[in-house]
Design a protein around this motif. Structure first.
Motif, PDB file in Angstrom:
ATOM      1  N   GLU A 209       0.807  -1.288   0.078  1.00 23.86           N
ATOM      2  CA  GLU A 209      -0.004  -0.019   0.121  1.00 23.86           C
ATOM      3  C   GLU A 209       0.889   1.188   0.041  1.00 23.86           C
ATOM      4  O   GLU A 209       2.006   1.228   0.531  1.00 23.86           O
ATOM      5  N   LYS A 210       0.239   2.448  -0.584  1.00 26.97           N
ATOM      6  CA  LYS A 210       1.099   3.514  -0.777  1.00 26.97           C
ATOM      7  C   LYS A 210       0.495   4.547   0.139  1.00 26.97           C
ATOM      8  O   LYS A 210      -0.242   5.515  -0.321  1.00 26.97           O
ATOM      9  N   HIS A 211       0.932   4.648   1.355  1.00 31.63           N
ATOM     10  CA  HIS A 211       0.225   5.510   2.237  1.00 31.63           C
ATOM     11  C   HIS A 211       1.397   6.309   3.009  1.00 31.63           C
ATOM     12  O   HIS A 211       2.649   5.915   2.620  1.00 31.63           O
ATOM     13  N   HIS A 212       1.138   7.420   3.700  1.00 29.19           N
ATOM     14  CA  HIS A 212       2.630   8.179   4.071  1.00 29.19           C
ATOM     15  C   HIS A 212       3.295   7.408   4.868  1.00 29.19           C
ATOM     16  O   HIS A 212       4.566   8.028   4.848  1.00 29.19           O
ATOM     17  N   GLU A 213       3.160   6.490   5.806  1.00 26.42           N
ATOM     18  CA  GLU A 213       4.001   5.702   6.605  1.00 26.42           C
ATOM     19  C   GLU A 213       5.058   4.980   5.635  1.00 26.42           C
ATOM     20  O   GLU A 213       6.038   4.861   5.907  1.00 26.42           O
ATOM     21  N   ALA A 214       4.427   4.375   4.674  1.00 30.18           N
ATOM     22  CA  ALA A 214       5.280   3.779   3.399  1.00 30.18           C
ATOM     23  C   ALA A 214       6.421   4.702   2.709  1.00 30.18           C
ATOM     24  O   ALA A 214       7.520   4.275   2.577  1.00 30.18           O
ATOM     25  N   TYR A 215       5.695   5.882   2.522  1.00 25.97           N
ATOM     26  CA  TYR A 215       6.867   6.796   2.106  1.00 25.97           C
ATOM     27  C   TYR A 215       7.757   7.446   2.912  1.00 25.97           C
ATOM     28  O   TYR A 215       8.945   7.436   2.627  1.00 25.97           O
ATOM     29  N   LEU A 216       7.420   7.355   4.273  1.00 29.25           N
ATOM     30  CA  LEU A 216       8.579   7.746   5.314  1.00 29.25           C
ATOM     31  C   LEU A 216       9.490   6.589   5.379  1.00 29.25           C
ATOM     32  O   LEU A 216      10.755   6.933   5.419  1.00 29.25           O
ATOM     33  N   SER A 217       8.963   5.466   5.440  1.00 29.95           N
ATOM     34  CA  SER A 217       9.838   4.170   5.299  1.00 29.95           C
ATOM     35  C   SER A 217      10.727   4.023   4.327  1.00 29.95           C
ATOM     36  O   SER A 217      12.257   3.834   4.462  1.00 29.95           O
ATOM     37  N   LEU A 218      10.209   4.251   3.121  1.00 35.23           N
ATOM     38  CA  LEU A 218      11.136   4.103   1.779  1.00 35.23           C
ATOM     39  C   LEU A 218      12.077   5.378   1.732  1.00 35.23           C
ATOM     40  O   LEU A 218      13.091   5.103   1.522  1.00 35.23           O
ATOM     41  N   ALA A 219      11.763   6.610   2.292  1.00 30.09           N
ATOM     42  CA  ALA A 219      12.546   7.654   2.137  1.00 30.09           C
ATOM     43  C   ALA A 219      13.744   7.440   3.095  1.00 30.09           C
ATOM     44  O   ALA A 219      14.970   7.734   2.679  1.00 30.09           O
ATOM     45  N   ALA A 220      13.506   6.881   4.279  1.00 29.37           N
ATOM     46  CA  ALA A 220      14.572   6.743   5.284  1.00 29.37           C
ATOM     47  C   ALA A 220      15.630   5.365   4.603  1.00 29.37           C
ATOM     48  O   ALA A 220      16.590   5.587   4.645  1.00 29.37           O
TER      49      ALA A 220
ATOM     50  N   PRO B 263      -0.498  11.069  -0.083  1.00 26.78           N
ATOM     51  CA  PRO B 263       0.367  10.574   0.842  1.00 26.78           C
ATOM     52  C   PRO B 263       1.755  11.002   0.887  1.00 26.78           C
ATOM     53  O   PRO B 263       2.598  10.826   2.028  1.00 26.78           O
ATOM     54  N   ALA B 264       2.474  11.336  -0.228  1.00 28.88           N
ATOM     55  CA  ALA B 264       3.657  11.660  -0.503  1.00 28.88           C
ATOM     56  C   ALA B 264       3.852  13.228   0.220  1.00 28.88           C
ATOM     57  O   ALA B 264       4.796  13.377   1.034  1.00 28.88           O
ATOM     58  N   LEU B 265       2.937  13.951   0.014  1.00 32.68           N
ATOM     59  CA  LEU B 265       2.871  15.450   0.418  1.00 32.68           C
ATOM     60  C   LEU B 265       2.935  15.001   2.097  1.00 32.68           C
ATOM     61  O   LEU B 265       3.415  15.912   2.756  1.00 32.68           O
TER      62      LEU B 265
END
Length: 249
Positions: A170-181, A203-205
């Protein structure tokens, strides 16, 4: 085209300018790099015609299928296996005709038509990625069944342009935070690019990244959502085509 909270106030919103090299571009796949949902729409049209409901209109059948798909995704994730399950469930719920083996095979054939479809890149995607990859780090970020999505990437011929590929459940904001880290992304220089407000933009924003919205006429209805305004210090760029990215990156 709109550029909100842009970093170069001397530029008007209708002008383009190149950002510095070494940006990180997180790029969606389905309906951003290649056609996808149009094949599902064709399969759904065939399914509704086959069902030929005596009471419910095609629009009502489609609404019911949307609700079934939403429930199926929550329990079984994304991908063709979920779509097949949704079609069968919808048929069973809306008809009093027994689901015979022949009918089961026919319904599955609608989903199989999608699996048999070749990869159709959206206009100018290949040369645009070739150009962008000379200046920036490109990471494909999609969701769905990992085998399906990586298979499509390999068949597309686009894999060499990406330094990494992430297929998320799923692409939610937690996933983007984890991916960015995980990839050491600096939020100040990281942009999520895609066609889905629900999965790519909002979610990216929310995760503190910038976003680039490239609308597609046939974005899946379950991905529809009002595009949020970017928080202070973040940027939202809306482009008409994928090729327009080279005007800014």
């Amino acid at each position: 085209m709109t550029f909100q909270n842009q970093a170069a106030p001397s530029q008007s919103p209708t002008q383009s300018f190149r950002l510095d090299p070494n940006q990180t571009l997180l790029i969606d796949a389905d309906d951003t790099l290649w056609e996808n949902n149009i094949y599902f729409e064709r399969a759904i049209t065939s399914f509704i015609s086959y069902l030929d409901h005596r009471v419910h209109t095609p629009e009502e059948v489609r609404g019911h299928l949307n609700r079934v798909e939403h429930a199926t995704v929550l329990s079984h994730g994304y991908g063709l296996h979920s779509f097949r399950r949704s079609l069968i469930t919808c048929f069973e719920q809306l008809t009093d005709v027994p689901l015979t083996e022949e009918k089961h095979r026919r319904i599955e054939s609608f989903a199989q038509s999608i699996a048999d479809q070749g990869i159709e890149l959206l206009p100018n995607v290949a040369p645009t990625l070739t150009d962008l990859a000379t200046r920036h780090r490109l990471i494909m970020v999609t969701k769905g069944d990992p085998e399906e999505q990586t298979g499509k990437l390999q068949r597309s011929g686009l894999a060499p342009h990406f330094t990494a590929v992430e297929v998320l459940p799923e692409k939610h904001h937690e996933a983007y935070l984890s991916l960015a880290a995980h990839h050491g992304c600096d939020a100040r220089n990281t942009w999520m690019i895609g066609n889905s407000p629900r999965s790519d933009i909002n979610p990216a924003l929310a995760a503190g990244l910038h976003a680039i919205f490239i609308p597609h006429d046939f974005t899946w209805v379950l991905e529809h959502e009002v595009v949020n305004q970017p928080p202070a210090g973040q940027h939202l760029l809306e482009l008409a085509t994928f090729a327009d990215l080279t005007r800014y990156f």
